[in-house]
Design a protein around this motif. Structure first.
Motif, PDB file in Angstrom:
ATOM      1  N   GLN A 137       0.819  -1.210   0.000  1.00  0.00           N
ATOM      2  CA  GLN A 137       0.000   0.000   0.000  1.00  0.00           C
ATOM      3  C   GLN A 137       0.857   1.266   0.000  1.00  0.00           C
ATOM      4  O   GLN A 137       0.552   2.237  -0.706  1.00  0.00           O
ATOM      5  CB  GLN A 137      -0.939   0.005   1.215  1.00  0.00           C
ATOM      6  N   ASN A 141       1.129   0.644  -4.334  1.00  0.00           N
ATOM      7  CA  ASN A 141      -0.192   1.133  -4.730  1.00  0.00           C
ATOM      8  C   ASN A 141      -0.356   2.631  -4.537  1.00  0.00           C
ATOM      9  O   ASN A 141      -0.870   3.328  -5.409  1.00  0.00           O
ATOM     10  CB  ASN A 141      -1.279   0.410  -3.927  1.00  0.00           C
ATOM     11  N   TYR A 151      -7.746   3.233   3.168  1.00  0.00           N
ATOM     12  CA  TYR A 151      -6.316   3.085   2.895  1.00  0.00           C
ATOM     13  C   TYR A 151      -5.531   2.960   4.198  1.00  0.00           C
ATOM     14  O   TYR A 151      -4.744   2.026   4.379  1.00  0.00           O
ATOM     15  CB  TYR A 151      -5.833   4.284   2.081  1.00  0.00           C
ATOM     16  N   LEU A 207      -3.325  -5.781  -7.254  1.00  0.00           N
ATOM     17  CA  LEU A 207      -2.596  -4.544  -6.978  1.00  0.00           C
ATOM     18  C   LEU A 207      -3.117  -3.436  -7.884  1.00  0.00           C
ATOM     19  O   LEU A 207      -3.192  -3.603  -9.101  1.00  0.00           O
ATOM     20  CB  LEU A 207      -1.098  -4.740  -7.232  1.00  0.00           C
ATOM     21  N   ARG A 208      -3.463  -2.321  -7.286  1.00  0.00           N
ATOM     22  CA  ARG A 208      -3.879  -1.191  -8.116  1.00  0.00           C
ATOM     23  C   ARG A 208      -2.741  -0.743  -9.020  1.00  0.00           C
ATOM     24  O   ARG A 208      -2.974  -0.222 -10.114  1.00  0.00           O
ATOM     25  CB  ARG A 208      -4.351  -0.036  -7.222  1.00  0.00           C
ATOM     26  N   ALA A 209      -1.505  -0.976  -8.575  1.00  0.00           N
ATOM     27  CA  ALA A 209      -0.342  -0.592  -9.375  1.00  0.00           C
ATOM     28  C   ALA A 209      -0.194  -1.444 -10.634  1.00  0.00           C
ATOM     29  O   ALA A 209       0.586  -1.100 -11.528  1.00  0.00           O
ATOM     30  CB  ALA A 209       0.929  -0.698  -8.526  1.00  0.00           C
ATOM     31  N   GLU A 210      -0.937  -2.554 -10.713  1.00  0.00           N
ATOM     32  CA  GLU A 210      -0.851  -3.415 -11.894  1.00  0.00           C
ATOM     33  C   GLU A 210      -1.817  -2.997 -13.000  1.00  0.00           C
ATOM     34  O   GLU A 210      -1.773  -3.563 -14.093  1.00  0.00           O
ATOM     35  CB  GLU A 210      -1.142  -4.870 -11.508  1.00  0.00           C
TER      36      GLU A 210
END
Length: 259
Positions: A137, A141, A151, A207-210
């Motif tokens: 996180q 992310n 969050y 993952l939001r980063a993905e």
């Protein structure tokens, strides 16, 4: 020497109302017992309230993995669970499983059930997910895409799981067989989460980063960093569990020789 200070006074107050016995500390080195003794005592005295909190956390976790459905009408399961086959469900909600393990571990201890395998699963789960989720996180992310309260709840509640992990040594021995069970489970989890996409995987927490152009891309660096962190934490949990066992045996041997 009995602990002193504000923490010890807090523990003494709580002990008036939650006066069940707690195991005596064994004088283990700080690297396997990083919590102050008063905090260990406090967590163990409050075992039943902590069990309830973790059961609620487990329910929240499954709600989160089910896409946070707010309507009591089909589909009731959306999100990551809804997109996966039923057979993959045990492999997906890692944090809810970890909070369930620690809840059952504390309950088993209070009920005087012999469940070394459960205690060790709880230790591994709380160490691994307690560190992995804040790392992901905070460093992969970021806060975008989640409400601020959710969050920070995810970050702080998972760090609290690490604290819970370091209560377990007071009532568990981390037998070699139990460590083998936990290593097998969390090792399998790493494999199917990142390296062997069975049952329509990978099955790691999304993952939001993905997300790239609205779709998940497992080829991005965030995937590899999350995988590396997961594997390192599994190895670290193995080391800490076995090191704790060694230090316990050493302390007991020294006590026996002194006696």
């Amino acid at each position: 020497m009995a602990p002193t200070g504000v923490g010890a006074r807090i523990d003494a107050v709580v002990a008036r109302y939650f006066d069940g016995p707690v195991p005596e500390p064994e004088g283990l080195p700080r690297y396997v017992t990083p919590l102050p003794q008063w905090l260990e005592n406090l967590g163990l005295r409050l075992a039943w309230p902590v069990v309830v909190v973790n059961i609620l956390g487990t329910a929240f976790g499954f709600w989160f993995y089910a896409g946070r459905p707010l309507e009591a009408q089909p589909p009731l399961v959306e999100g990551q669970l809804g997109a996966a086959p039923l057979a993959a469900y045990p492999l997906i909600p890692d944090s809810p499983a970890a909070t369930l393990f620690i809840a059952l571990s504390l309950a088993a201890w209070r009920l005087e059930w012999d469940a070394e395998w459960l205690h060790t699963l709880a230790f591994f789960g709380c160490i691994k997910l307690g560190f992995w989720t804040p790392y992901v996180q905070l460093f992969l992310n970021g806060p975008e895409g989640l409400a601020a309260w959710l969050y920070w709840f995810l970050v702080l509640s998972h760090l609290a799981m690490v604290v819970e992990a370091f209560l377990i040594h007071r009532y568990a021995d981390f037998s070699v067989r139990a460590v083998a069970v936990a290593t097998a489970w969390y090792g399998l989890n790493d494999v199917v989460d990142y390296f062997w996409p069975v049952l329509e995987g990978p099955h790691h927490t999304v993952l939001r980063a993905e997300y790239v152009d609205g779709a998940i891309d497992h080829a991005v660096a965030a995937h590899d960093l999350a995988a590396a962190c997961a594997v390192v934490l599994t190895v670290g949990a193995v080391f800490l569990a076995l090191a704790t066992r060694v230090e316990k045996l050493r302390a007991r041997r020294d006590d026996a020789s002194d006696g």
